[in-house]
Enzyme design. Structure first.
Site, PDB file in Angstrom:
ATOM      1  N   LYS A   1       0.400  12.591  -6.654  1.00  0.00           N
ATOM      2  CA  LYS A   1      -0.983  12.243  -6.333  1.00  0.00           C
ATOM      3  C   LYS A   1      -1.337  12.648  -4.910  1.00  0.00           C
ATOM      4  CE  LYS A   1      -2.098   9.000  -4.071  1.00  0.00           C
ATOM      5  NZ  LYS A   1      -2.068   7.509  -4.056  1.00  0.00           N
TER       6      LYS A   1
ATOM      7  N   HIS B   1     -12.500   2.060  -7.859  1.00  0.00           N
ATOM      8  CA  HIS B   1     -12.425   2.583  -6.496  1.00  0.00           C
ATOM      9  C   HIS B   1     -13.627   3.463  -6.196  1.00  0.00           C
ATOM     10  CE1 HIS B   1     -10.286   2.788  -2.872  1.00  0.00           C
ATOM     11  NE2 HIS B   1      -9.547   3.863  -3.063  1.00  0.00           N
TER      12      HIS B   1
ATOM     13  N   GLU C   1      -2.846   4.550 -10.962  1.00  0.00           N
ATOM     14  CA  GLU C   1      -4.131   5.238 -10.960  1.00  0.00           C
ATOM     15  C   GLU C   1      -4.114   6.428 -11.905  1.00  0.00           C
ATOM     16  OE1 GLU C   1      -4.355   7.842  -7.050  1.00  0.00           O
ATOM     17  OE2 GLU C   1      -3.368   5.911  -6.622  1.00  0.00           O
TER      18      GLU C   1
ATOM     19  N   ASP D   1       1.127  -0.803  -4.956  1.00  0.00           N
ATOM     20  CA  ASP D   1       0.327   0.397  -5.179  1.00  0.00           C
ATOM     21  C   ASP D   1       1.287   1.452  -5.729  1.00  0.00           C
ATOM     22  OD1 ASP D   1      -1.221   2.649  -5.101  1.00  0.00           O
ATOM     23  OD2 ASP D   1      -1.506   2.650  -2.917  1.00  0.00           O
TER      24      ASP D   1
ATOM     25  N   SER E   1       0.811  -1.216   0.000  1.00  0.00           N
ATOM     26  CA  SER E   1       0.000   0.000   0.000  1.00  0.00           C
ATOM     27  C   SER E   1       0.845   1.268   0.000  1.00  0.00           C
ATOM     28  CB  SER E   1      -0.912  -0.010   1.237  1.00  0.00           C
ATOM     29  OG  SER E   1      -1.384   1.277   1.528  1.00  0.00           O
ATOM     30  N   GLY E   2       0.528   2.187  -0.908  1.00  0.00           N
ATOM     31  CA  GLY E   2       1.222   3.472  -0.920  1.00  0.00           C
ATOM     32  C   GLY E   2       0.962   4.273   0.335  1.00  0.00           C
ATOM     33  N   LEU E   3      -0.288   4.235   0.823  1.00  0.00           N
ATOM     34  CA  LEU E   3      -0.624   4.926   2.064  1.00  0.00           C
ATOM     35  C   LEU E   3       0.187   4.367   3.221  1.00  0.00           C
ATOM     36  CD1 LEU E   3      -2.324   6.684   3.983  1.00  0.00           C
ATOM     37  CD2 LEU E   3      -4.056   4.868   3.956  1.00  0.00           C
TER      38      LEU E   3
ATOM     39  N   ASN F   1      -4.005  11.189  -1.708  1.00  0.00           N
ATOM     40  CA  ASN F   1      -4.811  10.046  -1.329  1.00  0.00           C
ATOM     41  C   ASN F   1      -6.271  10.257  -1.717  1.00  0.00           C
ATOM     42  OD1 ASN F   1      -6.594   8.464   0.765  1.00  0.00           O
ATOM     43  ND2 ASN F   1      -4.602   7.448   0.708  1.00  0.00           N
ATOM     44  N   SER F   2      -6.879   9.190  -2.214  1.00  0.00           N
ATOM     45  CA  SER F   2      -8.236   9.277  -2.767  1.00  0.00           C
ATOM     46  C   SER F   2      -9.273   9.704  -1.746  1.00  0.00           C
ATOM     47  CB  SER F   2      -8.629   7.919  -3.358  1.00  0.00           C
ATOM     48  OG  SER F   2      -7.755   7.561  -4.395  1.00  0.00           O
TER      49      SER F   2
ATOM     50  N   ASP G   1       0.880   4.273  -7.260  1.00  0.00           N
ATOM     51  CA  ASP G   1       0.378   5.645  -7.416  1.00  0.00           C
ATOM     52  C   ASP G   1       0.121   5.933  -8.898  1.00  0.00           C
ATOM     53  OD1 ASP G   1       0.487   5.907  -4.686  1.00  0.00           O
ATOM     54  OD2 ASP G   1       2.421   6.900  -4.678  1.00  0.00           O
TER      55      ASP G   1
ATOM     56  N   ARG H   1      -6.064   1.508 -12.205  1.00  0.00           N
ATOM     57  CA  ARG H   1      -7.020   1.936 -11.173  1.00  0.00           C
ATOM     58  C   ARG H   1      -7.810   3.148 -11.693  1.00  0.00           C
ATOM     59  NH1 ARG H   1      -5.212   3.157  -4.949  1.00  0.00           N
ATOM     60  NH2 ARG H   1      -6.514   4.995  -4.554  1.00  0.00           N
TER      61      ARG H   1
ATOM     62  N   ASP I   1       0.828  10.682   2.094  1.00  0.00           N
ATOM     63  CA  ASP I   1       0.605   9.883   0.887  1.00  0.00           C
ATOM     64  C   ASP I   1       0.437  10.804  -0.313  1.00  0.00           C
ATOM     65  OD1 ASP I   1       0.136   7.743  -0.778  1.00  0.00           O
ATOM     66  OD2 ASP I   1      -1.977   7.522  -0.224  1.00  0.00           O
TER      67      ASP I   1
END
Length: 544
Positions: A122, A192, A116, A87, A48-50, A124-125, A89, A161, A60
């Site tokens: 980026k 997502h 993504e 992940d 996970s990038g986070l 975080n979503s 990004d 993504r 992130d």
């Protein structure tokens, strides 16, 4: 990273992605968490990038560079045998960066990457997702194509993504982009959503059907029964950040408890034992490797330090303490001896005390008292120490409590398998203490280049040898093997039965070994030791 023979990590991941049943992979963010995920039974890992950025303590937002992420991934890959999906990004830049990323991931045996369709750097979503701009669709398709062209393992997967729902663009745009990415070569689509219900992703899957595998991350819609995902034909579920969040919550609780209560009793039974950390680190494998690759002997060696005498030659320095406790630049001689032994792994050390024994109190040593020190010699002290040993399974190094030495000395003794081994200094002309230590040695060969790889043995020891036959001076070290220790015990008992040997020193023992035709191996050196036998020696020891 190792994997099933003939099956690459990429092949393992592709098998999961194309499975006819719903598969699950779990987040990990470093080698330790990756190993825990694998041991839990998961067949794949979401890097996970986070979580990776959070464990670095940064946001992130691509604040951790892609090379830092790669370094972290390498530890994860080394720790497990299951495939890792990164992940990635936005791919850390344009198509060129994407190609380099794929090559570097394959070098580290990473099975797949998810990118993504947002802009670099980026965000975080779940942080103001509807305000985040999306990448140009054609530019993102080019990035996918570039990644596929760069891969060398045909099973390496690129997951596209789609962030259309996150950014508020709706179902039509999500489907349009997903189809473009599929045609560009994406091996799967990650759809997502930030809603707390699965409506968006279910609507997408209904329209998308089975054009290619669909991956979901139900972090926000966590209350949805997993059977719903199975019924709609999703390929893979990612538990995306829960290892990190669990660890954070546990660490916060522990830190608060320790701060408030200031003791360990309240938390010790709630945390993993240190042995479990060692197990996860594979400490046992290192111990096996040490047995195979490191010089052997130190861990199976004990030492006896003979330190019962006063050392009257140091006058007032030994009025209230034995010579072994005289300070050299603030550190007792005995402490320096112990440090040299410890440095090569010899921790089982017995010290024979006598004069002012109450002053010899260094920690982590075994003490044996020779209360007859005034009327006996080194043989009596050695006999007491040898008989007090609990077993004879270890090699034994015997040395004096007033001889400093470089750690090379015990290290070299540990490597020798002969029953009796001594060290001889071939620079005997510059040694003033040979008389006390037992004198000159004659050996089967003098110290020379020719003797470097030869096995050399002691021929005689004493102060009466003619100068032309002198090869060196004995330094006060005797190494005895377990088999040699059996002989040693019997010889000491016989010798001490003779009153003439009551005050005898170790040189007399060595002469007895030679008389009985027992081989005494010789190791040569030049220097690397110092016998402290005068006030001048005490001064010299400060720079040893």
């Amino acid at each position: 990273m190792s994997s099933t023979p003939g099956i690459t990590p990429a092949c393992q991941f592709r098998t999961l992605l194309l499975s006819d049943q719903l598969e699950f992979i779990c987040e990990a963010h470093n080698g330790l968490s990756a190993k825990i995920v694998q041991e839990a039974g998961f067949r794949g890992i979401w890097a996970s990038g986070l979580s990776i950025s959070a464990q670095f303590g940064v946001r992130d937002n691509n604040e951790a560079s892609w090379t830092q992420v790669l370094d972290n991934l390498e530890f994860m890959s080394d720790a497990v045998t299951i495939p890792i999906l990164l992940d990635g990004d936005t791919g850390y830049g344009n198509f060129n960066n994407m190609q380099r990323l794929v090559r570097k991931l394959e070098q580290r045996h990473i099975a797949a990457v998810c990118i993504e369709d947002k802009l670099f750097p980026k965000t975080n979503s779940f942080i103001k997702g509807d305000a985040q701009p999306m990448a140009d669709m054609q530019e993102f398709c080019g990035k996918i194509k570039a990644g596929k062209d760069a891969q060398t393992d045909s099973d390496f997967c690129i997951i596209a993504r789609v962030e259309a729902f996150i950014c508020g663009w709706g179902l039509t745009e999500a489907l349009r982009r997903a189809e473009a990415y599929r045609q560009a070569g994406a091996d799967g689509i990650l759809i997502h959503s930030a809603l707390s219900v699965p409506d968006e992703i279910l609507a997408f899957k209904q329209e998308w059907s089975n054009r290619c595998p669909v991956v979901i991350v139900p972090t926000k819609y966590y209350a949805t029964p997993t059977d719903v995902f199975r019924q709609h034909g999703f390929s893979m579920v990612i538990w995306a950040n829960h290892m990190l969040r669990t660890a954070v919550a546990a660490m916060q609780r522990t830190a608060r408890t320790l701060k408030e209560q200031q003791h360990l009793l309240s938390i010790e039974d709630k945390v993993a034992p240190v042995s479990e950390i060692f197990r996860l680190q594979n400490a046992a494998e290192l111990q096996d490797a040490e047995d195979r690759y490191l010089p052997r002997g130190a861990e199976n060696t004990s030492a006896i330090v003979l330190a019962a005498s006063r050392g009257e030659e140091l006058h007032e320095l030994t009025e209230h303490q034995p010579k072994t406790m005289v300070n050299i630049q603030g550190t007792p001689i005995l402490a320096r001896i112990v440090d040299a032994y410890n440095a090569v792994g010899i921790k089982d050390i017995t010290v024979v005390r006598g004069y002012k024994k109450e002053s010899v109190t260094l920690p982590n040593l075994t003490y044996l008292d020779n209360d007859d020190f005034a009327d006996t010699g080194e043989l009596d002290s050695l006999d007491k120490a040898v008989r007090a040993r609990k077993g004879l399974a270890k090699d034994l190094i015997i040395s004096y409590g007033d001889v400093l030495f470089n750690k090379y000395i015990p290290q070299a003794l540990c490597q020798e398998k002969e029953d009796f081994v001594v060290f001889v200094d071939s620079d005997w002309q510059n040694q003033s203490s040979y008389a006390r230590l037992g004198g000159f040695t004659e050996c089967t060969l003098p110290n020379s280049r020719k003797a470097f790889n030869a096995k050399i043995y002691l021929k005689q020891l004493g102060n009466l040898a003619p100068q032309e036959s002198i090869h060196g001076v004995w330094m006060g070290f005797l190494k005895v093997s377990p088999a040699g220790a059996v002989h040693l015990q019997a010889i000491l008992a016989e010798m001490l039965a003779d009153p003439a040997n009551r005050k005898a020193g170790i040189p007399v023992l060595l002469q007895e070994l030679l008389k009985r035709q027992l081989s005494v191996r010789v190791l040569y050196t030049v220097g690397h030791w110092l016998d402290i036998n005068s006030l001048e020696d005490v001064v010299q020891a400060g720079s040893f």
